[in-house]
Design an enzyme around this catalytic site. Structure first.
Site, PDB file in Angstrom:
ATOM      1  N   LEU A 146      33.951  45.306  41.563  1.00  0.00           N
ATOM      2  CA  LEU A 146      32.942  45.586  42.579  1.00  0.00           C
ATOM      3  C   LEU A 146      33.680  46.151  43.784  1.00  0.00           C
ATOM      4  CD1 LEU A 146      30.697  42.365  42.507  1.00  0.00           C
ATOM      5  CD2 LEU A 146      30.174  44.607  41.541  1.00  0.00           C
ATOM      6  N   ASP A 147      33.087  47.107  44.466  1.00  0.00           N
ATOM      7  CA  ASP A 147      33.699  47.678  45.662  1.00  0.00           C
ATOM      8  C   ASP A 147      33.868  46.612  46.735  1.00  0.00           C
ATOM      9  OD1 ASP A 147      33.807  50.191  44.515  1.00  0.00           O
ATOM     10  OD2 ASP A 147      31.895  50.833  45.379  1.00  0.00           O
ATOM     11  N   GLN A 148      34.824  46.813  47.620  1.00  0.00           N
ATOM     12  CA  GLN A 148      35.137  45.826  48.655  1.00  0.00           C
ATOM     13  C   GLN A 148      33.916  45.424  49.487  1.00  0.00           C
ATOM     14  OE1 GLN A 148      38.354  46.944  51.241  1.00  0.00           O
ATOM     15  NE2 GLN A 148      38.453  44.946  52.198  1.00  0.00           N
ATOM     16  N   PRO A 149      33.045  46.363  49.922  1.00  0.00           N
ATOM     17  CA  PRO A 149      31.921  45.943  50.755  1.00  0.00           C
ATOM     18  C   PRO A 149      30.802  45.243  49.972  1.00  0.00           C
ATOM     19  CG  PRO A 149      32.248  48.345  50.879  1.00  0.00           C
ATOM     20  CD  PRO A 149      33.187  47.803  49.864  1.00  0.00           C
ATOM     21  N   THR A 150      30.902  45.224  48.645  1.00  0.00           N
ATOM     22  CA  THR A 150      29.839  44.694  47.798  1.00  0.00           C
ATOM     23  C   THR A 150      30.096  43.247  47.415  1.00  0.00           C
ATOM     24  OG1 THR A 150      29.601  46.903  46.864  1.00  0.00           O
ATOM     25  CG2 THR A 150      28.577  45.120  45.646  1.00  0.00           C
TER      26      THR A 150
END
Length: 89
Positions: A58-62
């Site tokens: 998952l992407d860092q902001p997610t």
């Protein structure tokens, strides 16, 4: 602190908070994968390295659920399921 949603001998499902890297990068910032390895090593008193296979990210902001494989066999099987699109979310 890690939020473990599910754990057995083959896989580990964790709740990844927003802002935390899924896997390490050049910055050296803490990652979910590093924290999970350290947690398993401490809780199960494992000597040496702890195997954890990252089968998706998952992407860092997610935020969301990340599934990690605890064995190489599980990593292969889970990766195949993600590639085939048979994983239900």
């Amino acid at each position: 602190m890690l939020e473990i949603l599910y754990e057995d001998n083959h896989c580990l499902a964790l709740n990844k908070p927003a802002g935390l890297l899924t896997q390490g990068d050049a910055t050296g910032a803490p990652s979910l994968l590093d924290l999970a390895r350290a947690d398993l090593k401490a809780r199960h008193h494992k000597p040496g390295n702890v195997f954890l296979g990252l089968v998706h990210r998952l992407d860092q902001p997610t935020s969301g659920v990340v599934v990690l494989a605890r064995t190489s066999k599980a990593a292969g099987r889970l990766s195949a399921q993600f590639r085939a699109g048979t994983v239900e979310k």
